[in-house]
Design a protein around this motif. Structure first.
Motif, PDB file in Angstrom:
ATOM      1  N   ASN A  67     123.928-120.727 -38.599  1.00  0.00           N
ATOM      2  CA  ASN A  67     123.185-120.264 -39.773  1.00  0.00           C
ATOM      3  C   ASN A  67     121.679-120.304 -39.533  1.00  0.00           C
ATOM      4  N   LEU A  68     121.229-121.342 -38.851  1.00  0.00           N
ATOM      5  CA  LEU A  68     119.800-121.455 -38.549  1.00  0.00           C
ATOM      6  C   LEU A  68     119.343-120.289 -37.686  1.00  0.00           C
ATOM      7  N   LEU A  69     120.130-119.930 -36.684  1.00  0.00           N
ATOM      8  CA  LEU A  69     119.765-118.821 -35.816  1.00  0.00           C
ATOM      9  C   LEU A  69     119.810-117.491 -36.566  1.00  0.00           C
ATOM     10  N   TYR A  70     120.724-117.378 -37.523  1.00  0.00           N
ATOM     11  CA  TYR A  70     120.750-116.139 -38.305  1.00  0.00           C
ATOM     12  C   TYR A  70     119.548-116.074 -39.250  1.00  0.00           C
ATOM     13  N   PHE A  71     119.167-117.217 -39.839  1.00  0.00           N
ATOM     14  CA  PHE A  71     117.912-117.273 -40.601  1.00  0.00           C
ATOM     15  C   PHE A  71     116.752-116.836 -39.719  1.00  0.00           C
ATOM     16  N   TYR A  72     116.755-117.309 -38.484  1.00  0.00           N
ATOM     17  CA  TYR A  72     115.699-116.974 -37.523  1.00  0.00           C
ATOM     18  C   TYR A  72     115.640-115.457 -37.299  1.00  0.00           C
ATOM     19  N   ILE A 125     117.953-112.023 -29.989  1.00  0.00           N
ATOM     20  CA  ILE A 125     117.682-110.933 -30.938  1.00  0.00           C
ATOM     21  C   ILE A 125     116.544-111.311 -31.868  1.00  0.00           C
ATOM     22  N   GLY A 126     116.557-112.561 -32.385  1.00  0.00           N
ATOM     23  CA  GLY A 126     115.466-113.006 -33.253  1.00  0.00           C
ATOM     24  C   GLY A 126     114.134-113.002 -32.541  1.00  0.00           C
ATOM     25  N   THR A 127     114.122-113.354 -31.265  1.00  0.00           N
ATOM     26  CA  THR A 127     112.884-113.345 -30.486  1.00  0.00           C
ATOM     27  C   THR A 127     112.400-111.915 -30.239  1.00  0.00           C
ATOM     28  N   VAL A 128     113.353-111.008 -29.933  1.00  0.00           N
ATOM     29  CA  VAL A 128     112.978-109.603 -29.747  1.00  0.00           C
ATOM     30  C   VAL A 128     112.359-109.044 -31.026  1.00  0.00           C
ATOM     31  N   ILE A 151     116.750-113.056 -39.407  1.00  0.00           N
ATOM     32  CA  ILE A 151     116.340-112.361 -40.631  1.00  0.00           C
ATOM     33  C   ILE A 151     114.840-112.500 -40.852  1.00  0.00           C
ATOM     34  N   TYR A 152     114.296-113.667 -40.584  1.00  0.00           N
ATOM     35  CA  TYR A 152     112.852-113.850 -40.704  1.00  0.00           C
ATOM     36  C   TYR A 152     112.121-112.907 -39.744  1.00  0.00           C
ATOM     37  N   GLY A 153     112.633-112.790 -38.534  1.00  0.00           N
ATOM     38  CA  GLY A 153     112.013-111.878 -37.574  1.00  0.00           C
ATOM     39  C   GLY A 153     112.119-110.429 -38.010  1.00  0.00           C
ATOM     40  N   LEU A 154     113.282-110.056 -38.539  1.00  0.00           N
ATOM     41  CA  LEU A 154     113.470-108.687 -39.016  1.00  0.00           C
ATOM     42  C   LEU A 154     112.544-108.400 -40.199  1.00  0.00           C
ATOM     43  N   ALA A 155     112.403-109.362 -41.100  1.00  0.00           N
ATOM     44  CA  ALA A 155     111.508-109.189 -42.240  1.00  0.00           C
ATOM     45  C   ALA A 155     110.056-109.077 -41.794  1.00  0.00           C
ATOM     46  N   SER A 156     109.701-109.771 -40.715  1.00  0.00           N
ATOM     47  CA  SER A 156     108.337-109.670 -40.187  1.00  0.00           C
ATOM     48  C   SER A 156     108.055-108.258 -39.699  1.00  0.00           C
TER      49      SER A 156
END
Length: 563
Positions: free
Chosen positions: A431-436, A537-540, A438-443
């Motif tokens: 869940n933490l990584l998925y939050f990570y 993916i979150g980092t990308v 979504i935060y990146g996508l929202a950015s």
């Protein structure tokens, strides 16, 4: 000075290197050069008071001083410099007061303007350029600001500003004036010589108490009733008159020859400018700490974010409560297949979809606010030489406490009611990584749309990404369509696959899990890979957001980014 549309802001932005120069030449101290070499020793105060509303007056000024002053200065010297500057700006009494935004400001308009000026003066610039510093202020506050600027000029700082309808007392602070009209230079001389110049053109301004009002009326063609002249071609006439004016070297202005310096001296100034600014790792720390202070001031929104995540986890857990943790039923191994009850291959993928959707709804709007709320401040700071990478990394790191706390609340409330077979710490990490992600996508979304549209669009995008979880349409159907690669580009499929693998790990001795995996399309036994790819993916997403921060939604004033 000049009427609206005269080209004042464009002219100043060209001088500051904030807009692309298409023609003409730029001289610095009498030598052709580029102002971008000296941007760290030139302060620019925009017309709008761009400050961090969640920080105190002192924090706003101190942050600029810590990052922009010469590297040779110690922290104690920087603190002493800020103390002296706050005292000179008459901000001592309110230095620990939170600035606030335009809707709930804790300081007056004049004080807010002083803070904006102080942010630039904190860097000890050699020159200070201001775009309409008196705009929006009453006459008393305007006089106070101009008096302050004159005091700064007496300390050796070159002050250039755009003025709009100054009161007559303000004119006593002005050494020289440049009048513009429709992009043409109409006058460039001392203010006291302006009446004589206008008189030489046939304009008697003796009855005017404010010479600049008379000049603006003449330039805009509004003085026809006084002088009997037509305003249709007044700009061209005044421009030609100034070009033909015999005397253009007043004592109050430094001429090119008087101000000319050697190339070595100019290079020395540029070298001094390049040595300003803290190392990038220290800038990251300062940006991180400032962002943490901002979040503390906005703790109500943090509590709301946590509450939304907790309620989402609670509702999903409540919907699965009746299953008593029995989220999967498969086919027993031979020879006990005949004893198998009704199959249940879809609950775990459904849980993955629900969790992805809930996290997307809870994290998308807060993710937009990381960068979307202060783009103007970013452009102001980056144009002054702040490291763009340090700003981005500092803001990104400051979001991790929010991610961790939100993920803990969501996972805990879900697990209390749903009682899944998946271990708590693995579910929390997923869940933490998925939050990570979504935060990146929202950015990314916050970089490409207006601030007002960001939260809604980020929420829609996060819902779309969450649907790519392998539940509907099922992943095995997607594989038949040869579109699995598209699903694998989204974080939802990896999150759901990790859920599927870990929910089934405890019953591998009972059921034929290979049959279940073949039916759903998920791959078993690579939960670590799933989590690693969520992180990738979150980092990308954040790398894309960083490039969006640099290249997207540049302000019309043409702020020029720093290194």
């Amino acid at each position: 000075m000049g009427p609206s549309g005269a080209g004042k802001s464009i002219f100043v932005n060209l001088l500051m290197g904030k807009m692309t120069q298409t023609t003409g030449s730029l001289y610095i101290n009498g030598l052709p050069s580029q102002v971008t070499r000296f941007k760290k020793v030139i302060g620019y105060v925009p017309q709008d008071d761009v400050v961090i509303p969640e920080c105190t007056v002192r924090d706003n000024i101190l942050h600029s001083a810590m990052i922009r002053l010469p590297r040779s200065w110690t922290d104690a010297q920087r603190m002493e410099h800020v103390d002296s500057l706050i005292s000179c700006l008459n901000l001592t009494d309110i230095q620990h007061r939170v600035v606030g935004d335009t809707f709930a400001s804790n300081i007056s308009g004049g004080q807010r303007k002083r803070v904006s000026i102080g942010i630039e003066m904190a860097a000890a610039p050699m020159a200070l350029v201001l775009d309409e510093p008196t705009s929006g202020l009453d006459s008393t506050a305007s006089l106070s600001i101009m008096s302050l600027l004159q005091d700064l000029s007496k300390q050796g700082v070159t002050i250039v500003c755009i003025l709009h309808q100054p009161r007559s007392e303000i004119l006593d602070f002005i050494d020289g004036i440049t009048l513009l009209g429709k992009g043409h230079q109409l006058y460039h001389d001392s203010l006291r010589s302006l009446p004589n110049y206008l008189r030489s053109l046939g304009y008697d301004t003796s009855e005017w108490s404010n010479i600049t009002d008379a000049a603006l009326d003449i330039i805009s063609g509004q003085a026809a009733s006084f002088y009997g002249t037509s305003g249709s071609n007044i700009i061209d006439s005044l421009s030609r008159s100034w070009l033909a004016y015999p005397s253009k070297s007043p004592q109050s202005f430094i001429t090119y020859e008087q101000g000319r310096c050697s190339k070595e001296q100019l290079d020395s100034i540029a070298k001094s400018a390049s040595q300003r600014g803290l190392p990038r790792y220290r800038q990251i720390y300062l940006c991180f700490m400032r962002s943490m202070k901002q979040q503390w001031q906005r703790k109500n929104s943090f509590v709301l974010e946590i509450s939304v995540g907790a309620i989402a986890g609670l509702l999903i857990g409540l919907s699965l409560y009746e299953l008593r943790g029995q989220h999967f039923q498969g086919i027993y191994y031979a020879p006990f297949q005949i004893l198998s009850s009704a199959l249940n291959y879809t609950t775990v993928p459904q849980v993955g979809l629900l969790c992805n959707t809930a996290i997307g709804l809870a994290a998308s709007a807060p993710g937009v606010k990381i960068f979307g709320e202060e783009k103007q401040m970013y452009w102001r700071e980056s144009s002054a030489g702040h490291s763009r990478l340090a700003y981005f990394v500092g803001k990104t790191l400051s979001a991790f406490p929010r991610l961790i706390v939100s993920s803990i609340h969501f996972t805990a409330f879900y697990c209390i009611l749903a009682t899944p077979w998946m271990p708590f710490w693995k579910m929390f990490l997923t869940n933490l990584l998925y939050f990570y992600c979504i935060y990146g996508l929202a950015s990314i979304v916050s970089m490409v749309v207006r601030r007002e549209d960001g939260p809604l669009l980020a929420m829609i995008v996060s819902l779309i990404v969450g649907v790519f979880s392998g539940y509907g349409p099922p992943l095995n159907n997607v594989q038949e369509w040869h579109l699995e690669w598209l699903w694998r580009l989204c974080p939802g499929i990896w999150s759901s696959e990790a859920y599927f693998d870990q929910h089934l790990a405890l019953v591998g001795h009972l059921y034929d899990l290979d049959a279940a995996a073949a039916w759903t399309g998920y791959v078993r036994g690579r939960c670590g890979v799933d989590m690693a790819l969520l992180f990738v993916i979150g980092t990308v997403y954040r790398v894309l957001a960083f490039f969006g921060l640099i290249y997207c939604n540049k302000p019309k004033t043409g702020y020029n980014s720093g290194s």
